[in-house]
Design a protein around this motif. Sequence first.
Motif, PDB file in Angstrom:
ATOM      1  N   ILE A 188       0.773  -1.046  -0.027  1.00  0.00           N
ATOM      2  CA  ILE A 188      -0.098  -0.026   0.101  1.00  0.00           C
ATOM      3  C   ILE A 188       0.889   1.082   0.064  1.00  0.00           C
ATOM      4  N   PRO A 189       0.675   2.208  -1.006  1.00  0.00           N
ATOM      5  CA  PRO A 189       1.607   3.358  -1.119  1.00  0.00           C
ATOM      6  C   PRO A 189       1.386   4.271   0.401  1.00  0.00           C
ATOM      7  N   VAL A 190       2.395   4.824   0.650  1.00  0.00           N
ATOM      8  CA  VAL A 190       2.585   5.920   1.875  1.00  0.00           C
ATOM      9  C   VAL A 190       1.610   6.851   1.773  1.00  0.00           C
ATOM     10  N   ALA A 191       1.431   7.218   0.590  1.00  0.00           N
ATOM     11  CA  ALA A 191       0.500   8.319   0.392  1.00  0.00           C
ATOM     12  C   ALA A 191      -1.040   8.103   0.995  1.00  0.00           C
ATOM     13  N   TYR A 192      -1.426   7.080   0.575  1.00  0.00           N
ATOM     14  CA  TYR A 192      -2.636   6.286   0.770  1.00  0.00           C
ATOM     15  C   TYR A 192      -2.794   5.984   2.585  1.00  0.00           C
ATOM     16  N   LEU A 193      -1.669   5.483   3.089  1.00  0.00           N
ATOM     17  CA  LEU A 193      -1.547   5.357   4.433  1.00  0.00           C
ATOM     18  C   LEU A 193      -1.800   6.610   5.310  1.00  0.00           C
ATOM     19  N   VAL A 194      -1.140   7.621   5.031  1.00  0.00           N
ATOM     20  CA  VAL A 194      -1.152   8.779   5.724  1.00  0.00           C
ATOM     21  C   VAL A 194      -2.225   9.830   5.149  1.00  0.00           C
ATOM     22  N   GLY A 195      -2.643   9.656   3.856  1.00  0.00           N
ATOM     23  CA  GLY A 195      -3.919  10.322   3.361  1.00  0.00           C
ATOM     24  C   GLY A 195      -3.479  11.673   2.922  1.00  0.00           C
ATOM     25  N   ARG A 196      -2.220  11.622   2.648  1.00  0.00           N
ATOM     26  CA  ARG A 196      -1.839  12.978   1.962  1.00  0.00           C
ATOM     27  C   ARG A 196      -0.812  12.932   1.294  1.00  0.00           C
ATOM     28  N   LYS A 197      -0.509  14.051   0.403  1.00  0.00           N
ATOM     29  CA  LYS A 197       0.703  14.138  -0.446  1.00  0.00           C
ATOM     30  C   LYS A 197       1.355  15.253  -0.964  1.00  0.00           C
ATOM     31  N   GLU A 198       2.306  15.652  -0.643  1.00  0.00           N
ATOM     32  CA  GLU A 198       2.827  17.296  -1.010  1.00  0.00           C
ATOM     33  C   GLU A 198       2.869  17.231  -2.516  1.00  0.00           C
ATOM     34  N   PHE A 199       2.465  18.368  -3.235  1.00  0.00           N
ATOM     35  CA  PHE A 199       2.632  18.655  -4.418  1.00  0.00           C
ATOM     36  C   PHE A 199       2.828  20.305  -4.611  1.00  0.00           C
ATOM     37  N   PHE A 200       3.825  20.538  -5.387  1.00  0.00           N
ATOM     38  CA  PHE A 200       4.242  22.176  -5.555  1.00  0.00           C
ATOM     39  C   PHE A 200       3.903  22.781  -4.401  1.00  0.00           C
ATOM     40  N   SER A 201       4.579  22.305  -3.015  1.00  0.00           N
ATOM     41  CA  SER A 201       4.535  22.645  -2.062  1.00  0.00           C
ATOM     42  C   SER A 201       3.443  22.981  -1.138  1.00  0.00           C
ATOM     43  N   LEU A 202       2.380  22.288  -1.790  1.00  0.00           N
ATOM     44  CA  LEU A 202       0.965  22.281  -1.245  1.00  0.00           C
ATOM     45  C   LEU A 202       0.548  20.937  -0.780  1.00  0.00           C
ATOM     46  N   ALA A 203      -0.206  20.781   0.419  1.00  0.00           N
ATOM     47  CA  ALA A 203      -0.594  19.138   0.757  1.00  0.00           C
ATOM     48  C   ALA A 203      -1.980  18.830   0.183  1.00  0.00           C
ATOM     49  N   PHE A 204      -2.019  17.861  -0.287  1.00  0.00           N
ATOM     50  CA  PHE A 204      -3.279  17.538  -0.799  1.00  0.00           C
ATOM     51  C   PHE A 204      -3.798  16.000  -0.302  1.00  0.00           C
ATOM     52  N   ARG A 205      -5.153  16.083  -0.029  1.00  0.00           N
ATOM     53  CA  ARG A 205      -5.614  14.838   0.673  1.00  0.00           C
ATOM     54  C   ARG A 205      -5.592  13.874  -0.527  1.00  0.00           C
ATOM     55  N   VAL A 206      -5.388  12.566  -0.285  1.00  0.00           N
ATOM     56  CA  VAL A 206      -5.216  11.569  -1.392  1.00  0.00           C
ATOM     57  C   VAL A 206      -6.072  10.204  -0.609  1.00  0.00           C
ATOM     58  N   THR A 207      -6.897   9.564  -1.313  1.00  0.00           N
ATOM     59  CA  THR A 207      -7.189   8.380  -0.984  1.00  0.00           C
ATOM     60  C   THR A 207      -7.141   7.456  -2.448  1.00  0.00           C
ATOM     61  N   PRO A 208      -7.461   6.121  -2.319  1.00  0.00           N
ATOM     62  CA  PRO A 208      -7.343   5.399  -3.449  1.00  0.00           C
ATOM     63  C   PRO A 208      -8.375   5.518  -4.626  1.00  0.00           C
ATOM     64  N   ASP A 209      -9.086   6.564  -4.234  1.00  0.00           N
ATOM     65  CA  ASP A 209      -9.946   6.854  -5.500  1.00  0.00           C
ATOM     66  C   ASP A 209      -9.238   7.760  -6.330  1.00  0.00           C
ATOM     67  N   VAL A 210      -8.213   8.417  -6.141  1.00  0.00           N
ATOM     68  CA  VAL A 210      -7.432   9.304  -7.009  1.00  0.00           C
ATOM     69  C   VAL A 210      -5.909   8.846  -6.988  1.00  0.00           C
ATOM     70  N   LEU A 211      -5.428   9.155  -8.185  1.00  0.00           N
ATOM     71  CA  LEU A 211      -3.774   9.031  -8.504  1.00  0.00           C
ATOM     72  C   LEU A 211      -3.173   9.850  -7.403  1.00  0.00           C
ATOM     73  N   ILE A 212      -1.933   9.413  -6.985  1.00  0.00           N
ATOM     74  CA  ILE A 212      -1.054   9.805  -6.275  1.00  0.00           C
ATOM     75  C   ILE A 212      -0.360  11.030  -7.131  1.00  0.00           C
ATOM     76  N   PRO A 213      -0.403  12.512  -6.857  1.00  0.00           N
ATOM     77  CA  PRO A 213       0.291  13.394  -7.292  1.00  0.00           C
ATOM     78  C   PRO A 213       1.671  12.925  -7.400  1.00  0.00           C
ATOM     79  N   ARG A 214       2.344  13.289  -8.383  1.00  0.00           N
ATOM     80  CA  ARG A 214       4.044  12.871  -8.843  1.00  0.00           C
ATOM     81  C   ARG A 214       4.696  14.161  -9.133  1.00  0.00           C
ATOM     82  N   PRO A 215       6.292  14.180  -8.803  1.00  0.00           N
ATOM     83  CA  PRO A 215       6.832  15.307  -8.985  1.00  0.00           C
ATOM     84  C   PRO A 215       6.951  15.666 -10.458  1.00  0.00           C
ATOM     85  N   GLU A 216       6.735  14.540 -11.436  1.00  0.00           N
ATOM     86  CA  GLU A 216       6.725  14.777 -12.982  1.00  0.00           C
ATOM     87  C   GLU A 216       5.591  15.776 -13.351  1.00  0.00           C
ATOM     88  N   THR A 217       4.475  15.833 -12.807  1.00  0.00           N
ATOM     89  CA  THR A 217       3.340  16.745 -13.035  1.00  0.00           C
ATOM     90  C   THR A 217       3.644  18.030 -12.605  1.00  0.00           C
TER      91      THR A 217
END
Length: 294
Positions: free
Chosen positions: A74-103
């Motif tokens: 299970i990805p870390v982002a789903y376990l903690v429920g968030r992912k940083e993107f462009f210095s902003l924190a986004f809530r993530v769940t298995p319903d959404v793709l985890i934002p990646r640095p490439e984007t």
Amino acid sequence: MSDNQEWTIGRLLTWTADYLKQHGADNPRLDAEVLLAHARNCERIMLYTAFSEPVSEEVRGTFRELVKRRASGIPVAYLVGRKEFFSLAFRVTPDVLIPRPETEHLVTAALDLLKSRPADASPARVLDIGTGSGAIAITLAVNYSSAKVTASDISEAALRIASENAKTHQVTDRIEFVLGDLWQPFPTDRQWDFIVSNPPYIAEQERSSLAREVADHEPGVALFGGHTGLELTQRLVEGAASHLVGGGTLVLEIHSQLVGEVTALFADKKLWTEVSVTKDLAQLPRVVSARRAN
């Protein structure tokens, strides 16, 4: 984690990083730090000044369960429920793709275009297709205050997450969320100044080559773009021609191995001009932009 030696933060991180490495984690030390910070309800940086501090049994129990789930893939982002993107924190769940640095390269390209607009220009109308967590749309709205953003997705669950993230970042008044597949929810005469998208671009035949945590846990609808991986990108380009104003720009994240096929979609010089390719930090083609001819 059950011998007589005291479990300090430093010892716990060292043991866990080794354990996760044995279970195939790409960034075991980082994973261990993120999960322990989450279990302790603190910022990750606070761990560095507390290596010698003992960890309570309650925190160890919470951490132990997180580590077991991480080891299962299970990805870390789903376990903690968030992912940083462009210095902003986004809530993530298995319903959404985890934002990646490439984007972030797509966002940077779009912001450069937005900020090059004349100072007296009307508010920029931006469409983000396949918004997922809302990372692209919200980041653009946060960083370009005069943008009026429309964000669409085929998943109602994803739009709920995106709406929550928009509320967190206080841009709900400038983002319209729309449910539907690609161009289906929009009238044929509705147009935007900029259209951005990180569409599904992985070919179905590549499924077996993906990391387990991606293939097994992230939403397939956000990953796979058809038999070749190009099908959805092609539909996006075909529809964008009529949904962009003259001089408007389409900005797409792409599969690095499909750059030739994607740029070929803009071959009609009566429709498209100024086709450009941006590389990511690994020097792989990552973003293609093209301007709609006037």
